[in-house]
Design a protein around this motif. Structure first.
Motif, short mmCIF file in Angstrom:
data_model
loop_
_atom_site.label_atom_id
_atom_site.label_comp_id
_atom_site.label_asym_id
_atom_site.label_seq_id
_atom_site.Cartn_x
_atom_site.Cartn_y
_atom_site.Cartn_z
N MET A 1 0.87 -1.17 0.00
CA MET A 1 0.00 0.00 0.00
C MET A 1 0.91 1.22 0.00
N LEU B 1 0.62 -1.55 -4.49
CA LEU B 1 -0.69 -1.02 -4.88
C LEU B 1 -0.67 0.49 -4.70
N SER C 1 -2.89 4.34 -5.77
CA SER C 1 -4.13 4.89 -6.33
C SER C 1 -3.76 6.11 -7.17
N THR D 1 -3.16 8.25 -0.52
CA THR D 1 -2.99 6.96 0.14
C THR D 1 -4.07 5.99 -0.30
N PRO D 2 -3.68 4.83 -0.84
CA PRO D 2 -4.70 3.85 -1.26
C PRO D 2 -5.55 3.44 -0.06
N ALA D 3 -6.78 3.05 -0.36
CA ALA D 3 -7.74 2.59 0.66
C ALA D 3 -8.29 3.71 1.53
N GLY E 1 -8.69 -0.54 -2.48
CA GLY E 1 -7.55 -1.15 -1.79
C GLY E 1 -7.94 -1.95 -0.57
N VAL F 1 -6.67 -5.68 0.46
CA VAL F 1 -5.85 -5.85 1.67
C VAL F 1 -6.46 -6.90 2.59
N VAL G 1 1.02 -7.34 4.51
CA VAL G 1 0.70 -6.11 3.77
C VAL G 1 1.49 -4.99 4.45
N PRO H 1 2.41 -0.96 4.78
CA PRO H 1 2.07 0.41 4.39
C PRO H 1 3.32 1.22 4.09
#
Ligand code: SAM
Length: 286
Positions: free
Chosen positions: A1, A74, A76, A80-82, A87, A91, A101, A103
């Motif tokens: 991420m 990953l 975006s 920040t993804p998610a 995401g 995850v 996973v 970050p």
């Protein structure tokens, strides 16, 4: 991420560049958007699209790759993804498969806006995007108000520029007492603006600054300058109701003095009132 810039391509961490330059595959929300960032840094890893419509379907093939030992990042389109971006479901699936996973933190519009807003509030609640339909949006705001009214909490929203006018006027209706609105627009970009205005004047301010209805923006509703924690609450029955709900749970986790401090902060009630409640609970338990 892995977090990527919100606009200014130099807002990427050295660690993020190392990782993007070394992974076997980069999953990107929109490969055309991310291709520009990767080209800027000469990163040649293969790109594959991962967006809200294929996130769940793609999970098993991504897990297969990870289990074979491939490394995958990953990203975006921005930030920040998610965080209001795809995401989270991937995850969850990867973690459920007992795979790690990691970050790689970096830009995030809500954090950038909060950091430059000069908030009165001690805490903030990130509400993400409000519903697009006005009826649902107003209903959601009512729930938020009901839930958060006794807390010293700013509210943070993401919003699309073409909906800002409707959202701001709904916010102005929802908040009975005077509040300031902070509009943090085009953060890290050429036309970055961070404007604080009384919520009731915000639509007029928009009329005078039509450019605001273009570009990306974060909306923050701050608490009044004299925050609830320093004042007697406007409606003690609300503080009281919150206290009745929370106090037993707080006392299970914290010693009485700390529980009283937390409850005073959360409800705006004086600590002495809370101590009396704790004492009378004890007396009735004896
Ligand atoms: N994951 C992103 C993050 O970490 O902030 C947010 C993605 S969400 C789909 C997009 C929303 O983030 C926009 O509608 C806007 O509310 C906010 N946003 C993104 N970039 C921004 C910027 N440069 N300035 C202000 N708000 C921004």
């Amino acid at each position: 991420m892995l977090a990527t810039p919100l606009g200014n391509l130099r807002d990427i961490t050295l660690r993020a560049l190392d990782i993007l330059g070394s992974v076997d595959l980069i999953l990107a929300e929109d490969t055309r958007v991310s291709a520009k960032l990767l080209a800027r840094y000469g990163i040649k890893a293969p790109l594959r699209a991962l967006h809200e419509h294929n996130e769940c379907k793609s999970a098993s093939s991504i897990i297969d790759l990870l289990q074979q030992g491939h490394s995958i990042a990953l990203i975006s389109d921005a930030g920040t993804p998610a965080v209001s971006d795809p995401g989270a479901r991937l995850v969850a699936a990867v973690r459920a498969a007992a795979l790690p996973v990691v970050p790689i933190p970096g830009p995030c519009a809500l954090i950038a806006a909060i950091s430059a807003a000069g908030l009165n509030a001690e805490h903030f609640y990130f509400a993400g995007f409000l519903p697009v339909q006005s009826k649902a949006r107003r209903a959601q705001l009512e729930i938020l108000m009901e839930t958060l009214r006794t807390l010293d909490t700013a509210l943070v929203f993401y919003e699309a520029p073409h909906r800002i006018r409707h959202t701001i006027s709904d916010l102005a209706h929802a908040f009975q007492e005077p509040r300031d609105l902070i509009i943090a627009r085009e953060l890290t970009k050429t036309f970055e603006t961070i404007q604080r205005t009384p919520l009731t004047d915000a639509v007029a301010w928009l009329d005078a600054h039509p450019d605001t209805e273009r570009g990306e923006l974060v909306l923050i509703v701050d608490t009044p300058a004299t925050s609830l924690k320093n004042t007697t609450p406007r409606d003690t029955t609300l503080g009281d109701a919150t206290l009745t709900r929370w106090l037993p749970a707080l006392l299970e986790e914290l010693p009485p003095a700390r529980a009283a401090r937390v409850a005073a902060q959360a409800t705006g009630l004086p600590r002495s009132v809370i101590y009396d409640k704790i004492k009378s609970r004890r007396d009735s338990a004896d």
